[in-house]
Design a protein around this motif. Structure first.
Motif, PDB file in Angstrom:
ATOM      1  N   LEU A  53      -0.481   4.780   0.796  1.00  0.00           N
ATOM      2  CA  LEU A  53      -1.751   5.068   1.447  1.00  0.00           C
ATOM      3  C   LEU A  53      -2.099   4.046   2.514  1.00  0.00           C
ATOM      4  O   LEU A  53      -2.800   4.373   3.469  1.00  0.00           O
ATOM      5  CB  LEU A  53      -2.871   5.126   0.404  1.00  0.00           C
ATOM      6  CG  LEU A  53      -2.694   6.144  -0.726  1.00  0.00           C
ATOM      7  CD1 LEU A  53      -3.868   6.064  -1.693  1.00  0.00           C
ATOM      8  CD2 LEU A  53      -2.551   7.548  -0.166  1.00  0.00           C
ATOM      9  N   THR A  73      -9.053   5.508   8.279  1.00  0.00           N
ATOM     10  CA  THR A  73      -8.126   5.267   7.166  1.00  0.00           C
ATOM     11  C   THR A  73      -8.883   5.054   5.862  1.00  0.00           C
ATOM     12  O   THR A  73      -8.469   5.549   4.807  1.00  0.00           O
ATOM     13  CB  THR A  73      -7.246   4.047   7.483  1.00  0.00           C
ATOM     14  OG1 THR A  73      -6.516   4.282   8.694  1.00  0.00           O
ATOM     15  CG2 THR A  73      -6.268   3.782   6.358  1.00  0.00           C
ATOM     16  N   ILE A  88      -8.503   7.352   2.489  1.00  0.00           N
ATOM     17  CA  ILE A  88      -8.204   6.844   1.145  1.00  0.00           C
ATOM     18  C   ILE A  88      -9.206   7.393   0.137  1.00  0.00           C
ATOM     19  O   ILE A  88      -8.847   7.792  -0.977  1.00  0.00           O
ATOM     20  CB  ILE A  88      -8.208   5.305   1.152  1.00  0.00           C
ATOM     21  CG1 ILE A  88      -7.035   4.770   1.989  1.00  0.00           C
ATOM     22  CG2 ILE A  88      -8.135   4.750  -0.267  1.00  0.00           C
ATOM     23  CD1 ILE A  88      -7.033   3.264   2.154  1.00  0.00           C
TER      24      ILE A  88
END
Length: 518
Positions: A182, A355, A359
């Motif tokens: 991730l 990002t 997540i």
């Protein structure tokens, strides 16, 4: 630490017999014991060195020998066995104990390697749960392949006891892919993290405080004065006017701050080098560290609350920090730190906002994050925020006026800035509540987003201070497991009273209706 995970953990960890630790385990136990008893041993050593009347200089060696015997005996009496649904650990010197740890109760598998571990190809393994002040089991040490195999075995068998709920309320086995990365931080990203963080200043301040305590009285202060005068005198020696001297002194201060930032970058590289966040089935795994490598693994369902942070330097680099609260207690980390955070804390020490949101979407499955619309606070929330600064400023002005007379009133000039900050804070703050989560947004200069799934909330409380009642507002506070007592709590502050009562009643009913999701 980046060794590929074994394909068949059962081949390395057969469950038909008890196993010992690595043969060199006694050495690491000895080193840990020496860290705990180093002060009395040094006292014995130096006390003997100062005497000339036949004091036995070899007395400290007896203490070291006793620690060696204890360390070897601990290694000989420690056993563990892999069972179908639990790990069985036998340990103890004089008082023997048998500890049975179900895989489903293990919240965090922490693997630690310092330089000596890496040279010997071993690792320390700590198995942690939500309660207690120490790990459920601490294996010092295992061969690195065995440590990784144990982590994978606990992950596979632990999630095998969980089931993913289906739409009709039944359960189905988890079929998620494993080993999905991730987030992976490059060296340049870690340098940005070091520039953003203020860890270097904290370490320098702590070192100065320790120096003032450890060194003889006034020694540290005298050094600072002498070297400070020398540095400023050297800088101002090149300047002849007051303006030039001011620029030179400012240059010295800027150089000192630059050194502290460089120290922060070094600390960030040591701590987060090779940072990688992976989702492996229903568990999250984080690897990081340069000289000392660590690997932590927790189930996704143990995450109780989320926090995003964004300071001024974060915005300069278009980055944020994503942290979590897990259902793991605070306790000893096995390295002598009694207040260490057990489990994971920062899923993304630094990452772009997109990002961080990705997540959250992947791990928490909150597709509606971030909220499309934030609800505003009470129209007079800015005045409520400002009142604290008003009381402090007036008190400070009264104290200054006692010594400076009329000049103390200049402190009132701080009030316009307080009003500006309070208005900006209230204008940006907001909250959001839907069927999946509750979220709050706070801060203007330093911004914070904090949110949690409704199924993870343990209690909801409606609060009103006398000032809140005067302004016709109230706050709603939430309790979640694993919250850091030093961090900002999850709360909706300064809502209109009717809205706060509605949110409180709605969420109290939802919490009572839904089972607590651990």
């Amino acid at each position: 630490m980046t060794t590929p995970e074994p394909a068949a953990p059962e081949a390395l960890l057969p469950g038909d017999h008890e196993r010992r630790l690595h043969p060199g385990s006694w050495l690491f136990v000895l080193l840990q014991n020496l860290r705990q008893f180093i002060v009395p041993l040094l006292v014995l050593l130096f006390a003997g060195g100062r005497r000339d009347d036949g004091y036995p200089w070899w007395l400290p060696l007896i203490g070291v020998g006793a620690l060696v015997v204890v360390s070897v005996w601990q290694y000989l009496t420690f056993r563990y066995r892999i069972d179908d649904d639990r790990l069985i650990v036998r340990s103890g010197l004089l008082e023997r104990s048998v500890r049975q740890i179900p895989y489903s109760r293990i919240h965090n598998v922490a693997i630690h390697q310092n330089l000596l571990h890496q040279l010997m190809g071993v690792a320390e393994v700590r198995l942690e749960s939500a309660g207690g002040t120490k790990p459920e089991a601490q294996m010092r040490v295992l061969r690195m392949p065995e440590a990784l195999a144990l982590e994978q075995l606990i992950r596979d068998r632990g999630q095998g006891q969980d089931a993913a709920p289906t739409m009709d309320g039944a359960t189905a086995p988890v079929t998620e892919p494993a080993g999905i990365t991730l987030l992976a931080l490059s060296s340049w990203e870690i340098v940005k993290l070091g520039l953003i963080s203020n860890r270097g200043m904290v370490v320098v301040a702590g070192a100065l405080a320790l120096s003032f305590q450890a060194l003889p009285e006034r020694t540290m202060g005298r050094w600072l004065v002498d070297y400070g005068r020398e540095a400023f005198g050297y800088a101002s020696g090149f300047a002849t006017t007051w303006l030039a001297k001011g620029v030179a002194i400012a240059g010295v201060l800027a150089f000192a701050l630059l050194l502290i930032r460089a120290f922060s970058v070094l600390l960030a590289l040591l701590r987060y080098h090779g940072f990688r966040l992976q989702r492996q089935g229903r568990r999250l795994t984080v690897e990081r560290g340069l000289l000392s490598r660590s690997r932590s693994s927790v189930p996704r369902r143990r995450i109780q609350a989320w926090t995003m942070r964004e300071g001024v330097l974060h915005r300069l680099f278009a980055r944020r920090t994503l942290e979590i609260d897990t259902a793991s207690a605070r306790g000893n980390d096995g390295q002598g730190n009694g207040n260490a955070q057990r489990g994971l804390d920062a899923l993304a020490p630094i990452a772009p906002p997109a990002t961080c949101d990705a997540i959250v979407h992947d791990i928490a499955l909150l597709r509606s994050w971030p909220p499309a619309r934030w609800q505003p606070l009470h129209p007079r929330a800015w005045l409520r925020l400002m009142l604290g600064d008003v009381f402090v400023t007036v008190g400070l002005c009264v104290a200054l006026a006692w010594f400076l007379r009329g000049w103390g009133a200049l402190g009132l000039l701080w009030l316009p800035w307080s009003m500006f900050v309070a208005r900006r804070h209230a204008a940006r703050a907001g909250y959001a509540v839907d069927a999946a989560f509750v979220a709050v947004r706070e801060g203007w200069w330093k911004r914070t987003w904090r949110f949690a799934e409704i199924g993870k909330l343990q209690a909801v409380e409606l609060r009103q201070s006398p000032l809140d009642r005067r302004f016709g507002m109230a706050s709603v506070w939430f309790d979640t497991a694993g919250a850091n007592p030093l961090s900002t709590p999850l709360r909706l502050r300064f809502l209109p009273l009717a809205e706060a009562e509605r949110v409180h009643a709605t969420l109290a009913g939802e919490i009572a209706r839904r089972p607590l999701r651990w």
